[in-house]
Design a protein around this motif. Sequence first.
Motif, PDB file in Angstrom:
ATOM      1  N   ASP A   1      77.083 -13.580   9.455  1.00 50.48           N
ATOM      2  CA  ASP A   1      76.510 -12.375   8.855  1.00 50.48           C
ATOM      3  C   ASP A   1      77.236 -11.955   7.573  1.00 50.48           C
ATOM      4  OD1 ASP A   1      74.685 -12.251  10.907  1.00 50.48           O
ATOM      5  OD2 ASP A   1      75.810 -10.778  12.070  1.00 50.48           O
ATOM      6  N   TYR A   2      78.477 -12.366   7.413  1.00 50.32           N
ATOM      7  CA  TYR A   2      79.289 -11.871   6.294  1.00 50.32           C
ATOM      8  C   TYR A   2      79.752 -12.952   5.327  1.00 50.32           C
ATOM      9  CZ  TYR A   2      79.645  -7.722   9.268  1.00 50.32           C
ATOM     10  OH  TYR A   2      79.366  -6.625  10.046  1.00 50.32           O
TER      11      TYR A   2
ATOM     12  N   SER B   1      78.454 -15.334   3.451  1.00 49.35           N
ATOM     13  CA  SER B   1      77.831 -15.485   2.128  1.00 49.35           C
ATOM     14  C   SER B   1      78.307 -14.400   1.174  1.00 49.35           C
ATOM     15  CB  SER B   1      76.299 -15.443   2.250  1.00 49.35           C
ATOM     16  OG  SER B   1      75.805 -16.590   2.889  1.00 49.35           O
ATOM     17  N   GLY B   2      78.385 -13.156   1.668  1.00 52.75           N
ATOM     18  CA  GLY B   2      78.873 -12.074   0.823  1.00 52.75           C
ATOM     19  C   GLY B   2      80.294 -12.314   0.374  1.00 52.75           C
ATOM     20  N   CYS B   3      81.119 -12.818   1.266  1.00 46.69           N
ATOM     21  CA  CYS B   3      82.507 -13.130   0.934  1.00 46.69           C
ATOM     22  C   CYS B   3      82.575 -14.207  -0.144  1.00 46.69           C
ATOM     23  CB  CYS B   3      83.243 -13.598   2.190  1.00 46.69           C
ATOM     24  SG  CYS B   3      84.927 -14.172   1.907  1.00 46.69           S
TER      25      CYS B   3
ATOM     26  N   ASP C   1      80.196 -15.382  -2.170  1.00 50.18           N
ATOM     27  CA  ASP C   1      79.521 -15.018  -3.424  1.00 50.18           C
ATOM     28  C   ASP C   1      80.400 -14.110  -4.278  1.00 50.18           C
ATOM     29  OD1 ASP C   1      77.373 -16.544  -2.687  1.00 50.18           O
ATOM     30  OD2 ASP C   1      76.120 -14.862  -2.044  1.00 50.18           O
ATOM     31  N   SER C   2      81.171 -13.230  -3.640  1.00 50.18           N
ATOM     32  CA  SER C   2      82.052 -12.350  -4.411  1.00 50.18           C
ATOM     33  C   SER C   2      83.163 -13.162  -5.075  1.00 50.18           C
ATOM     34  CB  SER C   2      82.642 -11.259  -3.514  1.00 50.18           C
ATOM     35  OG  SER C   2      83.589 -11.773  -2.596  1.00 50.18           O
TER      36      SER C   2
ATOM     37  N   ASP D   1      84.907 -12.109   6.772  1.00 46.89           N
ATOM     38  CA  ASP D   1      84.032 -10.932   6.801  1.00 46.89           C
ATOM     39  C   ASP D   1      84.407  -9.899   5.752  1.00 46.89           C
ATOM     40  OD1 ASP D   1      86.379 -10.449   8.110  1.00 46.89           O
ATOM     41  OD2 ASP D   1      85.498  -9.296   9.750  1.00 46.89           O
TER      42      ASP D   1
ATOM     43  N   TYR E   1      85.476  -9.139   1.393  1.00 47.79           N
ATOM     44  CA  TYR E   1      85.018  -9.595   0.084  1.00 47.79           C
ATOM     45  C   TYR E   1      85.971  -9.096  -0.994  1.00 47.79           C
ATOM     46  CZ  TYR E   1      82.951  -4.885  -0.347  1.00 47.79           C
ATOM     47  OH  TYR E   1      82.757  -3.529  -0.393  1.00 47.79           O
TER      48      TYR E   1
ATOM     49  N   GLU F   1      86.558  -7.850  -5.281  1.00 43.66           N
ATOM     50  CA  GLU F   1      85.945  -7.332  -6.511  1.00 43.66           C
ATOM     51  C   GLU F   1      86.172  -8.392  -7.573  1.00 43.66           C
ATOM     52  OE1 GLU F   1      84.445  -5.834  -9.668  1.00 43.66           O
ATOM     53  OE2 GLU F   1      86.623  -6.084  -9.803  1.00 43.66           O
TER      54      GLU F   1
ATOM     55  N   GLY G   1      79.727  -0.130   4.314  1.00 44.07           N
ATOM     56  CA  GLY G   1      80.156  -0.047   2.924  1.00 44.07           C
ATOM     57  C   GLY G   1      80.899   1.218   2.566  1.00 44.07           C
TER      58      GLY G   1
ATOM     59  N   ARG H   1      87.066  -5.206   5.533  1.00 48.67           N
ATOM     60  CA  ARG H   1      85.992  -4.609   6.320  1.00 48.67           C
ATOM     61  C   ARG H   1      86.519  -4.292   7.726  1.00 48.67           C
ATOM     62  NH1 ARG H   1      80.622  -5.356   4.966  1.00 48.67           N
ATOM     63  NH2 ARG H   1      81.149  -7.282   3.874  1.00 48.67           N
TER      64      ARG H   1
END
Length: 341
Positions: free
Chosen positions: A16-17, A19-21, A23-24, A92, A94, A96, A126, A212
Motif C-alpha cells: 500500500d505504501y 510506490s509512494g516511498c 516515487d518520492s 511505508d 517517504y 521530500e 498525512g 509514517r
Amino acid sequence: MNPFLSIIIPVYNAEDYLSGCLDSILAANLNGIEILLIDDGSKDGSLKLCQNYKKRFPFVQVFNQDNCGPSAARNHGLNESNGKYVLFIDADDYVEPSALHRTVELLREYDAQILVSDFQRIAANGCTLDKVYQIEETELPIIDSLYMKKFLSDGERVWNIWRYIFQRDFLIVNNLYFIEGVNCAEDVEFIVRALTLVEKPVFFHNPFYFYRAHYGNTLTGQYTAKRVRDLLQMLNLSAEHLYQQKTVISRLLTDKLVKEFLLNLSMCFEVPPLDRKTVITAFFEAKPIIKQASSKKLKIISAIVGMFGVRISARLILFMKKIKREIRAQKIRDYDRRALK
C-alpha cells in the motif's frame, strides 16, 4: 564505478505504501545512487511491485529472503551495497525530494562518517503530528564534532535509523550491523554504538524524511511479551556498552536509555492480560538501568519509580500516554474534517 549513495529499504507487506516511498526518492533526481529493495518474505504484492521497479530503473536491485525481520533485511542490504554512503529507509515512509537532493549534494563536499538530519512524524492520513527539529538551522551543515553534545542534550529522539546517512566504510570497519532476531529497539542498540564511535559527524537541519506513524485503535494488542523482551534486551546491551565508555557522550546517551525505559513502562498494561505478569516481572528485573541516570531530573523520576514500584508507575505513565494519544487522535480527526471541506 561504484554509486555514491546506497538506499536500503526492507520490504514486508508494504504494497500500500511502497510506490509512494519509491516515487518520492525517484523524484529527488539523485545522481550516482542504487536502491536495494530487500523483500522480507512478503505475503502481499510487495515483491511483484519491487520487481516492476527493477524492470523500469537499472539502479534498482531486488533481493528476496525468508521472513527474518528488519534487522536481517538491513544487514542483507548493507552487505550487498556498493555506495560510499548508506541511507536506510522504511518502505511505508517517504522523503521530500528537493530536501533529500540538497542533503546528498552537500554530503559530497564533506568527508563525514555520519550525517544527522531532522524529520517529521505524520499520521496515515498525512496529518503532521510532530516536527522533530533538533538541529540548528544553518545554510550549510555543521561540522563541529562538539555539536554532538548539544544534539544529545536537546534531542528528543535520536534512535531513528533513517535520520542518519552513514559512510559505508565506517559501518563495515566498526562491524556496525543490526542484531538479528529482535523486532523492537534494534536501532537503539545500533545507534548507541555508532554515536560512541563516530569521530566525524555532520549535522544539517534539512528535514527530508517523513515517518509514517501507524497507531492502532486500541491499546491492548499492539504490544507482546516478545516485544518487551526485545526492548529490554536492547536497552540493557546498550547500557552495558555505555557503562564502559565513561564520557560525556556516553552519559547523555545513558540518560536517553533511562528515559526510554521509563516511557515504555506503560507496556506493562498494553500487552494482552495473560502476558502482564510476565512483562511486569521483566521490567522489575531490568529496573537497575534507571540507577545509571546522571541528570538530576531523571534521578528524581527514577527515585519516584523506585518508591512506588513498577506496577503503579506503569499505570501512571499509561494514563498520561492516553491523554497524549487522545490529543493526537483529535488532531488527526480535525485534519480529516478540513480535508473534506
